[in-house]
Design a protein around this motif. Sequence first.
Motif, PDB file in Angstrom:
ATOM      1  N   VAL A   8     -19.508   2.350  -2.639  1.00  0.00           N
ATOM      2  CA  VAL A   8     -20.077   2.084  -3.972  1.00  0.00           C
ATOM      3  C   VAL A   8     -21.564   2.439  -4.025  1.00  0.00           C
ATOM      4  O   VAL A   8     -22.283   2.330  -3.036  1.00  0.00           O
ATOM      5  CB  VAL A   8     -19.881   0.602  -4.386  1.00  0.00           C
ATOM      6  CG1 VAL A   8     -18.403   0.276  -4.554  1.00  0.00           C
ATOM      7  CG2 VAL A   8     -20.520  -0.360  -3.373  1.00  0.00           C
ATOM      8  N   GLY A   9     -21.980   2.851  -5.210  1.00  0.00           N
ATOM      9  CA  GLY A   9     -23.396   3.061  -5.489  1.00  0.00           C
ATOM     10  C   GLY A   9     -23.969   4.308  -4.847  1.00  0.00           C
ATOM     11  O   GLY A   9     -23.290   5.013  -4.098  1.00  0.00           O
ATOM     12  N   PRO A  10     -25.252   4.584  -5.132  1.00  0.00           N
ATOM     13  CA  PRO A  10     -25.887   5.819  -4.631  1.00  0.00           C
ATOM     14  C   PRO A  10     -25.970   5.884  -3.105  1.00  0.00           C
ATOM     15  O   PRO A  10     -25.995   6.973  -2.533  1.00  0.00           O
ATOM     16  CB  PRO A  10     -27.292   5.783  -5.262  1.00  0.00           C
ATOM     17  CG  PRO A  10     -27.482   4.409  -5.789  1.00  0.00           C
ATOM     18  CD  PRO A  10     -26.142   3.826  -6.030  1.00  0.00           C
ATOM     19  N   LEU A  11     -25.989   4.727  -2.424  1.00  0.00           N
ATOM     20  CA  LEU A  11     -26.062   4.735  -0.954  1.00  0.00           C
ATOM     21  C   LEU A  11     -24.675   4.600  -0.317  1.00  0.00           C
ATOM     22  O   LEU A  11     -24.552   4.518   0.902  1.00  0.00           O
ATOM     23  CB  LEU A  11     -26.984   3.620  -0.448  1.00  0.00           C
ATOM     24  CG  LEU A  11     -28.459   3.765  -0.851  1.00  0.00           C
ATOM     25  CD1 LEU A  11     -29.282   2.614  -0.318  1.00  0.00           C
ATOM     26  CD2 LEU A  11     -29.032   5.100  -0.372  1.00  0.00           C
ATOM     27  N   GLN A  12     -23.632   4.583  -1.182  1.00  0.00           N
ATOM     28  CA  GLN A  12     -22.242   4.568  -0.699  1.00  0.00           C
ATOM     29  C   GLN A  12     -21.994   3.444   0.305  1.00  0.00           C
ATOM     30  O   GLN A  12     -21.473   3.658   1.412  1.00  0.00           O
ATOM     31  CB  GLN A  12     -21.882   5.936  -0.092  1.00  0.00           C
ATOM     32  CG  GLN A  12     -21.900   7.058  -1.146  1.00  0.00           C
ATOM     33  CD  GLN A  12     -20.681   7.003  -2.048  1.00  0.00           C
ATOM     34  OE1 GLN A  12     -19.615   7.466  -1.700  1.00  0.00           O
ATOM     35  NE2 GLN A  12     -20.821   6.410  -3.239  1.00  0.00           N
ATOM     36  N   CYS A  13     -22.369   2.251  -0.100  1.00  0.00           N
ATOM     37  CA  CYS A  13     -22.068   1.054   0.696  1.00  0.00           C
ATOM     38  C   CYS A  13     -20.550   0.839   0.707  1.00  0.00           C
ATOM     39  O   CYS A  13     -19.901   0.875  -0.331  1.00  0.00           O
ATOM     40  CB  CYS A  13     -22.765  -0.142   0.051  1.00  0.00           C
ATOM     41  SG  CYS A  13     -22.143  -1.744   0.539  1.00  0.00           S
ATOM     42  N   ASN A  14     -19.977   0.599   1.885  1.00  0.00           N
ATOM     43  CA  ASN A  14     -18.535   0.347   1.994  1.00  0.00           C
ATOM     44  C   ASN A  14     -18.210  -1.054   1.487  1.00  0.00           C
ATOM     45  O   ASN A  14     -18.450  -2.039   2.180  1.00  0.00           O
ATOM     46  CB  ASN A  14     -18.079   0.467   3.450  1.00  0.00           C
ATOM     47  CG  ASN A  14     -17.973   1.905   3.912  1.00  0.00           C
ATOM     48  OD1 ASN A  14     -17.706   2.805   3.115  1.00  0.00           O
ATOM     49  ND2 ASN A  14     -18.182   2.128   5.204  1.00  0.00           N
ATOM     50  N   CYS A  15     -17.668  -1.141   0.296  1.00  0.00           N
ATOM     51  CA  CYS A  15     -17.200  -2.421  -0.247  1.00  0.00           C
ATOM     52  C   CYS A  15     -15.745  -2.595   0.172  1.00  0.00           C
ATOM     53  O   CYS A  15     -14.937  -1.700  -0.018  1.00  0.00           O
ATOM     54  CB  CYS A  15     -17.328  -2.414  -1.767  1.00  0.00           C
ATOM     55  SG  CYS A  15     -16.577  -3.835  -2.570  1.00  0.00           S
ATOM     56  N   SER A  16     -15.419  -3.755   0.767  1.00  0.00           N
ATOM     57  CA  SER A  16     -14.048  -4.029   1.190  1.00  0.00           C
ATOM     58  C   SER A  16     -13.386  -5.023   0.250  1.00  0.00           C
ATOM     59  O   SER A  16     -13.991  -6.049  -0.101  1.00  0.00           O
ATOM     60  CB  SER A  16     -14.021  -4.618   2.609  1.00  0.00           C
ATOM     61  OG  SER A  16     -14.011  -3.607   3.592  1.00  0.00           O
ATOM     62  N   VAL A  17     -12.150  -4.726  -0.128  1.00  0.00           N
ATOM     63  CA  VAL A  17     -11.302  -5.682  -0.836  1.00  0.00           C
ATOM     64  C   VAL A  17     -10.154  -5.999   0.112  1.00  0.00           C
ATOM     65  O   VAL A  17      -9.395  -5.104   0.488  1.00  0.00           O
ATOM     66  CB  VAL A  17     -10.752  -5.091  -2.146  1.00  0.00           C
ATOM     67  CG1 VAL A  17      -9.832  -6.087  -2.844  1.00  0.00           C
ATOM     68  CG2 VAL A  17     -11.884  -4.655  -3.072  1.00  0.00           C
ATOM     69  N   ILE A  18     -10.073  -7.277   0.532  1.00  0.00           N
ATOM     70  CA  ILE A  18      -9.063  -7.670   1.517  1.00  0.00           C
ATOM     71  C   ILE A  18      -8.180  -8.748   0.901  1.00  0.00           C
ATOM     72  O   ILE A  18      -8.697  -9.771   0.434  1.00  0.00           O
ATOM     73  CB  ILE A  18      -9.738  -8.224   2.795  1.00  0.00           C
ATOM     74  CG1 ILE A  18     -10.668  -7.168   3.389  1.00  0.00           C
ATOM     75  CG2 ILE A  18      -8.685  -8.630   3.825  1.00  0.00           C
ATOM     76  CD1 ILE A  18     -11.464  -7.682   4.562  1.00  0.00           C
ATOM     77  N   GLY A  19      -6.878  -8.493   0.869  1.00  0.00           N
ATOM     78  CA  GLY A  19      -5.989  -9.422   0.185  1.00  0.00           C
ATOM     79  C   GLY A  19      -4.804  -9.863   1.027  1.00  0.00           C
ATOM     80  O   GLY A  19      -4.336  -9.135   1.903  1.00  0.00           O
ATOM     81  N   ASP A  20      -4.328 -11.069   0.714  1.00  0.00           N
ATOM     82  CA  ASP A  20      -3.111 -11.609   1.331  1.00  0.00           C
ATOM     83  C   ASP A  20      -1.920 -11.121   0.507  1.00  0.00           C
ATOM     84  O   ASP A  20      -1.854 -11.384  -0.700  1.00  0.00           O
ATOM     85  CB  ASP A  20      -3.195 -13.143   1.321  1.00  0.00           C
ATOM     86  CG  ASP A  20      -1.941 -13.819   1.846  1.00  0.00           C
ATOM     87  OD1 ASP A  20      -0.818 -13.296   1.632  1.00  0.00           O
ATOM     88  OD2 ASP A  20      -2.068 -14.892   2.459  1.00  0.00           O
ATOM     89  N   GLU A  21      -0.984 -10.414   1.157  1.00  0.00           N
ATOM     90  CA  GLU A  21       0.139  -9.820   0.425  1.00  0.00           C
ATOM     91  C   GLU A  21       1.052 -10.876  -0.203  1.00  0.00           C
ATOM     92  O   GLU A  21       1.690 -10.603  -1.215  1.00  0.00           O
ATOM     93  CB  GLU A  21       0.972  -8.934   1.370  1.00  0.00           C
ATOM     94  CG  GLU A  21       0.277  -7.638   1.704  1.00  0.00           C
ATOM     95  CD  GLU A  21       1.040  -6.849   2.761  1.00  0.00           C
ATOM     96  OE1 GLU A  21       2.137  -6.366   2.442  1.00  0.00           O
ATOM     97  OE2 GLU A  21       0.532  -6.740   3.889  1.00  0.00           O
ATOM     98  N   GLN A  22       1.131 -12.067   0.406  1.00  0.00           N
ATOM     99  CA  GLN A  22       2.007 -13.098  -0.149  1.00  0.00           C
ATOM    100  C   GLN A  22       1.354 -13.816  -1.332  1.00  0.00           C
ATOM    101  O   GLN A  22       1.884 -13.831  -2.429  1.00  0.00           O
ATOM    102  CB  GLN A  22       2.373 -14.133   0.934  1.00  0.00           C
ATOM    103  CG  GLN A  22       3.724 -13.879   1.567  1.00  0.00           C
ATOM    104  CD  GLN A  22       3.680 -12.687   2.521  1.00  0.00           C
ATOM    105  OE1 GLN A  22       2.807 -12.599   3.375  1.00  0.00           O
ATOM    106  NE2 GLN A  22       4.613 -11.759   2.365  1.00  0.00           N
TER     107      GLN A  22
END
Length: 210
Positions: A8-22
Amino acid sequence: MIHEILPVGPLQCNCSVIGDEQTREAMVIDPGDDVEKVLDLVRKHDLKVRQIVITHAHIDHVGGAMKLRKATGAPVLLNQHDYALLKMLDVQAVWLGMAPPEKVEIDQHLGQADTVKAGSLVAQVLHTPGHTEGSICLYLPAESMLIAGDTLFAGSIGRTDLPGGSFEKIIHSLHDRVLALPDETLVVPGHGPLTKIGEERECNPFLVKR
Ligand SMILES: [Zn+2]
């Protein structure tokens, strides 16, 4: 586990979305910018964001936190040693030539050995000062994964020349907390490609044995 990594953003920060499948409960780490795209991923997987975790208070990691909080109602979590840096977001924006973001409010402090949960997902907080005084990594033992913020990169480590940075401290944090993890641990750095602890232990020029 659901895991999406969005630069994300101009510096390409790695944003993580982590979810529980259940349970579809999720945590979002470092929503620095492009919150609409982050929310697209949340909707794509039908997730409920329960936690917004900030690895450190640099603008490229924290800039979108309030927008995401407004959209999801989830609390924003940060280590208290970065609260001072958080008050300097307008100064940081000048450094990077970015528009100053709105004031970020922190709902909960995260310290060493705290845990962050979303459904069955459990992340342990490693306080890893050096890049900033309040830098943290998130370790998910069941997933054998480390979200490293700007403490560790593939083949490099976080810069320590910005206010609050300390080369001695980051080296100490890396040897005492990060390299204590198993070799097979997948590392998701704050910027750039993924790596593994074993690979960095072997090949990272900053981590050769003391
Ligand atoms: Zn940073």
